[in-house]
Design a protein around this motif. Structure first.
Motif, short mmCIF file in Angstrom:
data_model
loop_
_atom_site.label_atom_id
_atom_site.label_comp_id
_atom_site.label_asym_id
_atom_site.label_seq_id
_atom_site.Cartn_x
_atom_site.Cartn_y
_atom_site.Cartn_z
N TRP A 30 -3.07 -5.10 -3.55
CA TRP A 30 -2.43 -3.88 -3.07
C TRP A 30 -2.63 -3.77 -1.57
O TRP A 30 -3.64 -4.20 -1.03
CB TRP A 30 -3.01 -2.65 -3.76
CG TRP A 30 -2.52 -2.45 -5.16
CD1 TRP A 30 -2.86 -3.19 -6.26
CD2 TRP A 30 -1.62 -1.44 -5.61
NE1 TRP A 30 -2.22 -2.71 -7.37
CE2 TRP A 30 -1.45 -1.63 -7.00
CE3 TRP A 30 -0.95 -0.40 -5.00
CZ2 TRP A 30 -0.63 -0.81 -7.77
CZ3 TRP A 30 -0.13 0.43 -5.76
CH2 TRP A 30 0.02 0.22 -7.13
N THR A 31 -1.67 -3.15 -0.91
CA THR A 31 -1.74 -2.93 0.53
C THR A 31 -1.17 -1.55 0.84
O THR A 31 -0.48 -0.95 0.00
CB THR A 31 -0.96 -4.02 1.30
OG1 THR A 31 -1.14 -3.83 2.70
CG2 THR A 31 0.52 -3.96 0.98
N LYS A 32 -1.46 -1.04 2.04
CA LYS A 32 -0.91 0.27 2.41
C LYS A 32 -0.06 0.19 3.66
O LYS A 32 0.22 1.21 4.29
CB LYS A 32 -2.03 1.31 2.59
CG LYS A 32 -2.98 1.05 3.74
CD LYS A 32 -3.96 2.21 3.88
CE LYS A 32 -4.87 2.01 5.09
NZ LYS A 32 -5.80 3.16 5.26
N THR A 33 0.34 -1.00 4.01
CA THR A 33 1.20 -1.18 5.18
C THR A 33 2.21 -2.28 4.93
O THR A 33 1.93 -3.25 4.22
CB THR A 33 0.38 -1.51 6.44
OG1 THR A 33 1.27 -1.73 7.53
CG2 THR A 33 -0.46 -2.75 6.24
N LEU A 34 3.39 -2.11 5.51
CA LEU A 34 4.42 -3.14 5.42
C LEU A 34 4.36 -4.08 6.62
O LEU A 34 5.14 -5.02 6.72
CB LEU A 34 5.81 -2.49 5.33
CG LEU A 34 6.07 -1.67 4.06
CD1 LEU A 34 7.45 -1.01 4.14
CD2 LEU A 34 5.97 -2.54 2.82
N VAL A 35 3.43 -3.81 7.53
CA VAL A 35 3.26 -4.65 8.72
C VAL A 35 2.31 -5.79 8.41
O VAL A 35 1.19 -5.57 7.93
CB VAL A 35 2.74 -3.82 9.90
CG1 VAL A 35 2.54 -4.70 11.13
CG2 VAL A 35 3.69 -2.66 10.21
N TRP A 60 6.56 -11.41 -3.20
CA TRP A 60 7.32 -10.18 -3.41
C TRP A 60 6.41 -8.97 -3.20
O TRP A 60 5.26 -8.96 -3.64
CB TRP A 60 7.89 -10.14 -4.83
CG TRP A 60 8.87 -9.02 -5.05
CD1 TRP A 60 8.58 -7.77 -5.52
CD2 TRP A 60 10.27 -9.04 -4.80
NE1 TRP A 60 9.72 -7.02 -5.59
CE2 TRP A 60 10.78 -7.76 -5.14
CE3 TRP A 60 11.15 -10.01 -4.32
CZ2 TRP A 60 12.12 -7.44 -5.03
CZ3 TRP A 60 12.49 -9.69 -4.20
CH2 TRP A 60 12.97 -8.41 -4.56
N ILE A 61 6.93 -7.97 -2.47
CA ILE A 61 6.20 -6.72 -2.27
C ILE A 61 7.00 -5.58 -2.88
O ILE A 61 8.23 -5.52 -2.74
CB ILE A 61 5.91 -6.46 -0.78
CG1 ILE A 61 4.99 -5.23 -0.62
CG2 ILE A 61 7.18 -6.29 0.02
CD1 ILE A 61 4.39 -5.09 0.77
N GLY A 62 6.32 -4.70 -3.59
CA GLY A 62 6.99 -3.63 -4.35
C GLY A 62 7.32 -2.44 -3.48
O GLY A 62 6.54 -1.48 -3.37
N PRO A 67 -2.28 -6.87 4.74
CA PRO A 67 -3.71 -6.68 4.51
C PRO A 67 -4.01 -6.32 3.06
O PRO A 67 -3.34 -5.47 2.47
CB PRO A 67 -4.08 -5.53 5.45
CG PRO A 67 -3.00 -5.52 6.48
CD PRO A 67 -1.76 -5.97 5.78
N ASP A 68 -5.02 -6.95 2.50
CA ASP A 68 -5.45 -6.72 1.12
C ASP A 68 -6.45 -5.56 1.11
O ASP A 68 -7.50 -5.64 1.77
CB ASP A 68 -6.08 -7.99 0.56
CG ASP A 68 -6.44 -7.88 -0.92
OD1 ASP A 68 -6.48 -6.75 -1.44
OD2 ASP A 68 -6.68 -8.92 -1.53
#
Length: 269
Positions: free
Chosen positions: A61-66, A121-123, A73-74
């Motif tokens: 999981w990550t909290k940024t699309l950058v 793939w990112i959700g 970042p994990d």
């Protein structure tokens, strides 16, 4: 001109057979918006899909699309999350996580990402987490006999159904435990004055206390004389008028002295 036709036909078949549709990829969050109480644990439920034949190499999981250094970042490697984040999913289709002891700073969008042996793939658009605390809304002053409504407020509507608990002077009002975030005091009494706070059953977070001030008119008016005992002509005496009221009464009185035989009566009016 005849020979090129079969070649073109075979090329079209190859593209259709080997091509992967974007519909084969996906991440689903349920719910997509979460309102959680400060210091509670939050479960973000999540499922994901990918094309048949692909192998999962990494899930996180990550909290940024950058991206940083070519990768998102994990969160499990972030010191602010590593001790509070628990992955409950697997490497097949479940991507659920638990985040413990959430703080107001945890209010953010979160995304699940997985890497396969052939693609990543990112959700998007992710799940939105809003963390709230509790505040008591109350009138500062009320008059004895009034009906008073206190409200336990939060910045968003809690996702989980909440049972509210009320406290007066840090002591629980055990009879006031229900799913309504309001406390109604009908025909308020002076004994109802105090510091009120609220909480949600099953959680440690308690709101800051708010003072409820109940005003009432003077009662139990009395007069005392100092010094007490026998008083003779020429003595100095002090008359004290006292009463029970909120706010404290300001006494403006006259002095009435009456005499019956040897008995002298002093009173205020």
């Amino acid at each position: 001109m005849a020979p090129p036709l079969p070649l073109v036909f075979l090329l079209m078949i190859h593209v259709c057979v080997s091509g992967v549709s974007s519909a084969d990829w996906g991440v689903s969050y349920s719910p997509s918006h979460i309102c959680a109480l400060k210091d509670s644990s939050v479960i973000m439920r999540c499922t994901y899909t990918y094309p048949t034949g692909y192998k999962i190499k990494k899930v996180f999981w990550t909290k940024t699309l950058v991206k940083h250094n070519g990768e998102h970042p994990d969160l499990s490697e972030d010191p602010e999350y590593s001790q509070r984040l628990q992955y409950l999913g697997d490497k097949q289709k479940n991507c659920t996580i638990r985040l413990s002891h959430v703080t107001l700073k945890d209010s953010h969008k979160y995304y699940f990402k997985f890497n396969t042996d052939k693609d990543k793939w990112i959700g998007y658009p992710g799940v939105t987490l809003t963390v709230t605390d509790l505040q008591v809304e109350s009138p500062e002053r009320v008059t004895e006999g009034d009906s008073v409504r206190l409200t336990c407020k939060s910045s968003c509507t809690l996702t989980d159904r909440a049972t509210f608990i009320w406290y007066r002077n840090s002591q629980p009002l055990t009879e006031r435990r229900d799913r309504n975030n309001e406390l109604l005091l009908q025909s308020v009494r002076r004994e109802d004055a105090g510091r009120y706070s609220c909480a949600v059953h099953g959680h440690n977070h308690i709101s800051p206390a708010v003072q409820l001030n109940v005003m009432y008119p003077p009662r139990s008016v009395s007069v005392s004389i100092s010094p007490s005992g026998e008083i003779v002509s020429g003595d100095s005496v002090t008359l004290i008028c006292s009463s029970d009221s909120n706010p404290p009464a300001v006494t403006v009185a006259g002095i009435l002295i009456t005499r019956r035989g040897d008995r002298v009566t002093i009173s205020l009016y």
